[in-house]
Design an enzyme around this catalytic site. Structure first.
Site, mmCIF file in Angstrom:
data_model
loop_
_atom_site.group_PDB
_atom_site.id
_atom_site.type_symbol
_atom_site.label_atom_id
_atom_site.label_comp_id
_atom_site.label_asym_id
_atom_site.label_seq_id
_atom_site.Cartn_x
_atom_site.Cartn_y
_atom_site.Cartn_z
ATOM 1 N N ARG A 1 0.836 -1.203 0.000
ATOM 2 C CA ARG A 1 0.000 0.000 0.000
ATOM 3 C C ARG A 1 0.872 1.255 0.000
ATOM 4 O O ARG A 1 0.530 2.269 -0.626
ATOM 5 C CB ARG A 1 -0.939 0.002 1.197
ATOM 6 C CG ARG A 1 -1.913 1.180 1.196
ATOM 7 C CD ARG A 1 -2.917 1.094 2.313
ATOM 8 N NE ARG A 1 -2.300 1.262 3.628
ATOM 9 C CZ ARG A 1 -2.978 1.290 4.771
ATOM 10 N NH1 ARG A 1 -4.298 1.149 4.756
ATOM 11 N NH2 ARG A 1 -2.352 1.436 5.927
ATOM 12 N N LYS B 1 -1.732 7.359 1.935
ATOM 13 C CA LYS B 1 -1.400 7.632 3.339
ATOM 14 C C LYS B 1 -0.276 8.672 3.344
ATOM 15 O O LYS B 1 0.898 8.361 3.574
ATOM 16 C CB LYS B 1 -0.995 6.346 4.066
ATOM 17 C CG LYS B 1 -1.230 6.390 5.565
ATOM 18 C CD LYS B 1 -1.126 5.004 6.167
ATOM 19 C CE LYS B 1 -1.262 5.028 7.678
ATOM 20 N NZ LYS B 1 -2.587 5.419 8.142
ATOM 21 N N GLU C 1 -15.006 8.330 6.940
ATOM 22 C CA GLU C 1 -14.141 7.713 7.939
ATOM 23 C C GLU C 1 -14.428 8.308 9.305
ATOM 24 O O GLU C 1 -15.123 9.316 9.420
ATOM 25 C CB GLU C 1 -12.660 7.939 7.600
ATOM 26 C CG GLU C 1 -12.196 7.309 6.307
ATOM 27 C CD GLU C 1 -10.681 7.408 6.121
ATOM 28 O OE1 GLU C 1 -9.978 7.720 7.096
ATOM 29 O OE2 GLU C 1 -10.216 7.164 4.998
#
Length: 352
Positions: free
Chosen positions: A89, A192, A228
């Site tokens: 990721r 991220k 989220e």
């Protein structure tokens, strides 16, 4: 792979009294990108970097990171949980941020050697672990919005306890943010990267000011659909169905989220990944049809929620008690991580 020995080792902390992310181990892993190639993986003493104040990461935010964990059970067995998935990721985040990708296997082997070296730093108390933080930053010293020519990849380790200590019967409440935006489709929400977290501070401060523990984010366009909770994915149990927002390009593709979905489906829970509006959530909370709500992430694993506040109305969920789905998931996933249960999914890699 290179190894530089520390002249002196630190005193180990009191593992019974750990605060998340405040203590770091003796060694770290580093690797530098220069002239279009990655250099050697180096395991060296934890130290401060000597860097220019003109470094690009300071000015334009070209930086990414990951979070994963190592565990040690009461038999002294050490394991890593889905670390390669985190590194894969991270490479996707690197692509989105115009940063160089790396050899996942090479870095993973380096992390394994680092964990072996720091095995005595891994706590064994329930809900404790050794947190692993891989990071990559742009290091070229130049002003101007451009892609850096130099990068530093590094991994630091921190022994941690519970991220969000939750007291059954008094679970934390969420504040729904219906104006500020964490991320938008087409932006960097599913990467991220550093900026995503900087963008969350103001809303988090608002939530704290109103007496709430964390933020429940809505979509950027309509301020209607759940995305989220804080820095985690989120799940609701409504009419016995476990519902989580579908990935849409602005929601982080959580490793723990994926683990939770696989476990639930394996054990025949009803699961839906779909758009879910804040109006649906609040109506379900008001009527009692929503019996559980919880955040999902590496740091906390499962973070139960006791109430949600929206437009001046607060609705309590399950009397602020931890629900059966939450209890099942915590037990099953942490059990796999610490080898109390067999790994049916191929997630755990032993470190020997």
């Amino acid at each position: 792979m290179k190894f530089i020995k520390a002249n002196q080792l630190k005193q180990k902390p009191d593992f019974n009294n750990l605060h998340f992310g405040e203590i770091f181990t003796d060694y770290m892993l580093t690797m530098d990108w220069e002239d279009g190639v990655w250099g050697d993986v180096v395991i060296e003493p934890f130290h401060n970097f000597d860097c220019s104040p003109a470094m690009l990461v300071f000015h334009y935010g070209q930086g990414i990171f990951e979070g994963c964990k190592a565990y040690k059970n009461d038999k002294g067995e050490i394991s890593l949980f889905r670390t390669k998935d985190n590194l894969a990721r991270m490479n996707k985040s690197a692509e989105r941020m115009c940063m160089p990708q790396f050899d996942v296997d090479k870095v993973f082997e380096g992390i394994k050697e680092l964990i072996k070296l720091e095995k005595d730093w891994i706590p064994t108390l329930p809900s404790s672990s050794l947190y692993i933080r891989p990071t990559m930053i742009a290091t070229q010293a130049v002003l101007g919005v451009r892609v850096s020519r130099n990068f530093k990849f590094f991994v630091i380790l921190s022994p941690v306890g519970k991220y969000h200590p939750a007291e059954d019967g008094n679970l934390p409440a969420l504040y729904v943010e219906d104006h500020l935006v964490r991320a938008a489709v087409g932006g960097t929400g599913e990467a991220k990267c550093l900026g995503n977290y900087g963008a969350s501070y103001y809303a988090f401060a608002k939530a704290k000011e109103h007496g709430y523990e964390d933020v429940l984010w809505l979509d950027a366009c309509e301020h209607k659909y759940i995305e989220e909770v804080g820095t985690m994915n989120v799940m609701f149990v409504i009419d016995g169905v476990c519902v989580t927002p579908a990935l849409n390009g602005s929601i982080l593709q959580g490793i723990t989220r994926n683990s939770v979905l696989q476990v639930l489906r394996k054990y025949n829970y009803k699961v839906e990944e779909r758009k879910i509006s804040i109006d649906e959530v609040m109506e379900a909370a008001k009527s009692g049809r929503m019996t559980e709500c919880f955040g999902i992430g590496t740091a906390a694993v499962i973070s139960p929620v006791g109430a949600i506040a929206y437009k001046g109305q607060e609705y309590v969920i399950n009397g602020k008690h931890i629900g059966p789905t939450e209890k099942f998931l915590v037990d099953k996933i942490t059990g796999i991580q610490t080898k109390r249960y067999p790994d049916e999914f191929g997630w755990v890699i032993d470190v020997k």
